[in-house]
Write a protein that holds these residues in place. Structure first.
Motif, mmCIF file in Angstrom:
data_model
loop_
_atom_site.group_PDB
_atom_site.id
_atom_site.type_symbol
_atom_site.label_atom_id
_atom_site.label_comp_id
_atom_site.label_asym_id
_atom_site.label_seq_id
_atom_site.Cartn_x
_atom_site.Cartn_y
_atom_site.Cartn_z
ATOM 1 N N UNK A 147 19.604 -82.475 20.119
ATOM 2 C CA UNK A 147 20.435 -83.441 19.047
ATOM 3 C C UNK A 147 21.847 -83.262 19.440
ATOM 4 N N UNK A 176 19.071 -87.869 21.761
ATOM 5 C CA UNK A 176 18.226 -86.932 21.147
ATOM 6 C C UNK A 176 17.487 -86.668 22.871
ATOM 7 N N UNK A 231 15.031 -88.680 25.518
ATOM 8 C CA UNK A 231 14.020 -89.293 24.741
ATOM 9 C C UNK A 231 14.446 -90.700 23.367
ATOM 10 N N UNK A 232 15.930 -90.870 22.660
ATOM 11 C CA UNK A 232 16.894 -91.465 22.515
ATOM 12 C C UNK A 232 17.793 -91.926 22.381
ATOM 13 N N UNK A 284 11.139 -84.423 14.955
ATOM 14 C CA UNK A 284 11.404 -84.903 13.677
ATOM 15 C C UNK A 284 10.548 -86.058 13.179
ATOM 16 N N UNK A 285 9.959 -85.939 11.626
ATOM 17 C CA UNK A 285 9.052 -86.804 11.093
ATOM 18 C C UNK A 285 7.654 -86.809 11.133
ATOM 19 N N UNK A 286 7.355 -86.420 12.540
ATOM 20 C CA UNK A 286 6.201 -86.342 12.582
ATOM 21 C C UNK A 286 5.106 -84.532 12.593
ATOM 22 N N UNK A 287 5.685 -83.713 13.529
ATOM 23 C CA UNK A 287 5.246 -82.606 12.744
ATOM 24 C C UNK A 287 5.841 -81.431 11.917
ATOM 25 N N UNK A 288 4.800 -80.586 11.663
ATOM 26 C CA UNK A 288 4.564 -79.768 10.665
ATOM 27 C C UNK A 288 5.735 -78.966 9.622
ATOM 28 N N UNK A 317 9.653 -79.698 10.004
ATOM 29 C CA UNK A 317 10.569 -80.919 11.032
ATOM 30 C C UNK A 317 12.029 -80.470 10.234
ATOM 31 N N UNK A 318 12.626 -79.408 10.213
ATOM 32 C CA UNK A 318 13.967 -79.138 10.007
ATOM 33 C C UNK A 318 14.581 -79.099 11.549
ATOM 34 N N UNK A 319 15.751 -79.910 11.415
ATOM 35 C CA UNK A 319 16.477 -80.077 12.130
ATOM 36 C C UNK A 319 17.648 -78.521 12.012
#
Lengths: 112, 118
Positions: free
Chosen positions: B33, B48, B55-56, B99-103, B105-107
């Motif tokens: 990102x 991202x 992706x976004x 982010x927001x979906x995986x186990x 999620x730390x960036x």
């Protein structure tokens, strides 16, 4: 779109507790974060909470989440001068799956 | 402890010039990102990147901007024809999963590159 709001300033006396509040709009938020930014430095992740939790405690830090009101708070117990920084509330979720949405940051200053 | 590293820490450039901001994400991370923070303002999402493609992206990320992962370790942000309003701190981040979906999620954020356009 998604938004995260927090107050800009907070001043507390050294040794007291600091409570920084945040509200968010994304009802699909899955994770909520608190980041710390010291002067001239990058973003340091302090803690995060999953949306199915109400509270998370980590040493001097306590995070409270009210999902119904979309309200998040960070409590720092026994605030020290080293806690002076900007604290960012942030969220990520299914509607913003690949990005973190940050608030404006709350500048915490410590009075002796 | 693994960390995201960014170079340079400070870049000064003349208006109209091109700049490339460099980042080395954490080695086993898959998502990358760029964010920016104009002085005194919010940290804003730019773009991202996953599996070698965007992706976004936000509305800020217009044709002036591009990203690249040229060699499997670096992740770069190119700004063509810089403007005064591009002056900001640019943060690179990486995460092992979306982010927001995986186990996990730390960036992880780098220390940032302060870009000053004069």
């Amino acid at each position: 779109g998604e938004d995260v709001e927090q107050s800009l300033f907070l001043s507390v006396r050294e040794g007291d507790s600091s409570v920084i509040n945040c509200t968010y709009t994304d009802s699909s938020s899955t994770y909520l974060y608190w980041y710390k930014q010291e002067p001239g430095a990058g973003l340091q992740l302090l803690t995060y909470i999953f949306s199915n939790m109400d509270m998370k405690q980590d040493q001097r830090l306590t995070v409270l989440l009210n999902k119904k009101d979309k309200h998040l708070s960070l409590r720092i117990a026994d605030t020290q001068t080293g806690d002076s920084a900007i604290y960012f509330c942030a969220e990520s979720g299914y509607s913003s799956a690949s990005k973190i949405i940050f608030g404006s940051g709350t500048r915490l200053s410590i009075r002796p | 402890e693994p960390e995201v590293t960014q170079t340079p820490s400070h870049q000064v450039t003349q208006m109209g010039q091109e700049v490339i901001l460099r980042c080395v994400p954490i080695s086993n991370h898959l998502y990358f990102y760029w964010y920016r923070q104009i002085l005194g303002q919010k940290v804003e999402f730019l773009v991202s990147f996953y599996n070698n493609e965007i992706s976004e992206k936000s509305e800020i990320f217009d044709d002036q901007f591009s990203v690249e992962r040229p060699d499997g370790s670096n992740f770069t942000l190119k700004i063509r024809s810089t403007k005064l309003e591009d002056s900001a701190m640019y943060f690179c981040a990486s995460s092992p999963e979306a982010l927001g979906r995986g186990t996990n999620t730390e960036a992880f954020f780098g220390q940032g590159t302060r870009l000053t356009v004069v």
